[in-house]
Design an enzyme around this catalytic site. Sequence first.
Site, mmCIF file in Angstrom:
data_model
loop_
_atom_site.group_PDB
_atom_site.id
_atom_site.type_symbol
_atom_site.label_atom_id
_atom_site.label_comp_id
_atom_site.label_asym_id
_atom_site.label_seq_id
_atom_site.Cartn_x
_atom_site.Cartn_y
_atom_site.Cartn_z
ATOM 1 N N ARG A 172 0.829 -1.210 0.000
ATOM 2 C CA ARG A 172 0.000 0.000 0.000
ATOM 3 C C ARG A 172 0.862 1.259 0.000
ATOM 4 O O ARG A 172 0.667 2.162 -0.811
ATOM 5 C CB ARG A 172 -0.930 0.010 1.216
ATOM 6 C CG ARG A 172 -1.987 -1.089 1.214
ATOM 7 C CD ARG A 172 -2.851 -0.980 2.456
ATOM 8 N NE ARG A 172 -3.856 -2.023 2.525
ATOM 9 C CZ ARG A 172 -3.671 -3.205 3.091
ATOM 10 N NH1 ARG A 172 -2.493 -3.494 3.622
ATOM 11 N NH2 ARG A 172 -4.640 -4.103 3.130
ATOM 12 N N ILE A 173 1.825 1.316 0.943
ATOM 13 C CA ILE A 173 2.656 2.520 1.048
ATOM 14 C C ILE A 173 3.680 2.565 -0.073
ATOM 15 O O ILE A 173 3.844 3.594 -0.746
ATOM 16 C CB ILE A 173 3.347 2.564 2.422
ATOM 17 C CG1 ILE A 173 2.308 2.693 3.542
ATOM 18 C CG2 ILE A 173 4.334 3.735 2.488
ATOM 19 C CD1 ILE A 173 2.878 2.556 4.939
ATOM 20 N N ASP A 201 9.499 -7.178 -4.476
ATOM 21 C CA ASP A 201 8.493 -7.576 -3.502
ATOM 22 C C ASP A 201 8.179 -9.049 -3.741
ATOM 23 O O ASP A 201 8.189 -9.507 -4.892
ATOM 24 C CB ASP A 201 7.222 -6.730 -3.670
ATOM 25 C CG ASP A 201 6.332 -6.763 -2.427
ATOM 26 O OD1 ASP A 201 6.218 -7.839 -1.804
ATOM 27 O OD2 ASP A 201 5.744 -5.727 -2.085
ATOM 28 N N VAL A 239 8.750 -2.067 4.071
ATOM 29 C CA VAL A 239 8.427 -3.452 4.431
ATOM 30 C C VAL A 239 7.937 -3.522 5.868
ATOM 31 O O VAL A 239 8.270 -2.676 6.701
ATOM 32 C CB VAL A 239 9.663 -4.372 4.262
ATOM 33 C CG1 VAL A 239 10.074 -4.440 2.806
ATOM 34 C CG2 VAL A 239 10.838 -3.882 5.113
ATOM 35 N N ARG A 291 10.566 0.316 9.387
ATOM 36 C CA ARG A 291 10.860 -0.027 10.773
ATOM 37 C C ARG A 291 12.365 -0.046 10.968
ATOM 38 O O ARG A 291 13.113 -0.478 10.076
ATOM 39 C CB ARG A 291 10.251 -1.388 11.143
ATOM 40 C CG ARG A 291 8.750 -1.472 10.974
ATOM 41 C CD ARG A 291 7.983 -0.403 11.740
ATOM 42 N NE ARG A 291 8.040 -0.580 13.164
ATOM 43 C CZ ARG A 291 7.133 -1.243 13.882
ATOM 44 N NH1 ARG A 291 6.105 -1.799 13.282
ATOM 45 N NH2 ARG A 291 7.255 -1.345 15.180
ATOM 46 N N ASP A 347 13.676 7.752 9.142
ATOM 47 C CA ASP A 347 12.566 8.143 9.993
ATOM 48 C C ASP A 347 12.374 7.133 11.116
ATOM 49 O O ASP A 347 11.506 7.308 11.970
ATOM 50 C CB ASP A 347 11.277 8.262 9.163
ATOM 51 C CG ASP A 347 10.137 8.883 9.951
ATOM 52 O OD1 ASP A 347 10.377 9.901 10.630
ATOM 53 O OD2 ASP A 347 9.005 8.353 9.896
ATOM 54 N N GLU A 356 14.977 2.969 18.744
ATOM 55 C CA GLU A 356 14.423 4.326 18.774
ATOM 56 C C GLU A 356 13.538 4.592 19.990
ATOM 57 O O GLU A 356 13.295 5.746 20.349
ATOM 58 C CB GLU A 356 13.626 4.598 17.503
ATOM 59 C CG GLU A 356 12.375 3.755 17.379
ATOM 60 C CD GLU A 356 11.665 3.970 16.046
ATOM 61 O OE1 GLU A 356 10.441 4.141 16.061
ATOM 62 O OE2 GLU A 356 12.343 3.960 14.996
ATOM 63 N N HIS A 407 10.422 9.192 13.615
ATOM 64 C CA HIS A 407 9.314 8.303 13.257
ATOM 65 C C HIS A 407 8.008 9.082 13.131
ATOM 66 O O HIS A 407 6.996 8.764 13.775
ATOM 67 C CB HIS A 407 9.159 7.187 14.288
ATOM 68 C CG HIS A 407 8.587 5.929 13.689
ATOM 69 N ND1 HIS A 407 8.970 4.668 14.079
ATOM 70 C CD2 HIS A 407 7.646 5.740 12.716
ATOM 71 C CE1 HIS A 407 8.296 3.762 13.398
ATOM 72 N NE2 HIS A 407 7.484 4.397 12.551
#
Length: 330
Positions: A156-157, A176, A207, A236, A260, A265, A297
Amino acid sequence: MKILMYSVRDDEQDAIQAWAAAHQIQVDTNDLEFHPETADLVKGYDGLVIQQRSPIGGDASLYQSLAAAGLKQLTSRTAGVDTIDIPAAKAAGLVVTNVPAYSPNSVAEMSVAQTMRLIRNLEMFDQRISQQNFQWAGLQAREIRSLTVGIIGAGRIGGTAARLFHGLGAKVIAYDVVRHPELEDVLTYVDTKEDLLRQADIVDLHVDLNETSAGLIDAAALKLMKTDAYIINASRGPVIVTDDLVAALKAGEIAGCALDTVEGENALFNQNHQGEVLQDTNVAQLMQMPNVIITPHVGFYTNLAVKNMVDISLDDVLAILNGETTAHDF
């Protein structure tokens, strides 16, 4: 019917109160993460919603105690569910749901924005100008239409990012395990991660975090990249081995990165450490590099995404409590 939401920020309250008023349901909130030591707070509630980056912890008995207290579900108002022991939750009879598509544009646009900052050397110009140095020398930019953007994880992203990059004139390739025919008008699939790393000028990661994606970008992967290529991580933190990334940047194996999200983190992000010596030496080193952009993030952090995360998660809780199914359960 009563629902309890954990780890609620002030900026979520308007959406929560609007949903509660529209559905005439009591929704209470706290600012605590959901762990064994805070789990008792949910007693007396019918529904549970969490949002956190650290694992719930405990063992299977925690999930069994939730079911024994009458709960039917455990909902995360984020896409990631690696904080939840899903097998234990399901074994206890709990339906686990997430919000997989709160706003693909929010994170995809972040990737595009960070890419533009990197290839235009804007971070380096900001540093020069902060020192009243207005020279151009050595910071000639590249146009995105001359670059190949490689997306790892074209869901989706990642698929939204592909369309945005394509719209800017870039050549887009993707790797993918699942290929989406509806994206083939904006990207070309490659057969392996290694193929993508060798070809891409920009490596954009989208991912999920799982046993196959943790450490996906390590020293060997970074050595395959072009020395003038950049990597963007808005997925992530553990997807990139930070030790290896720092070493690659120091050795000039890649041109730079925008992060990000980073390993570890939770000890830093969304906290104020002004005036302190950072204990995370990797992050401290990355912050000193002029070709590195770090954000805490916040790819998800837009007005539409925050509202959708609240609305979709609460809609799913209500559906499950009413004996209905949702499209987001595991």
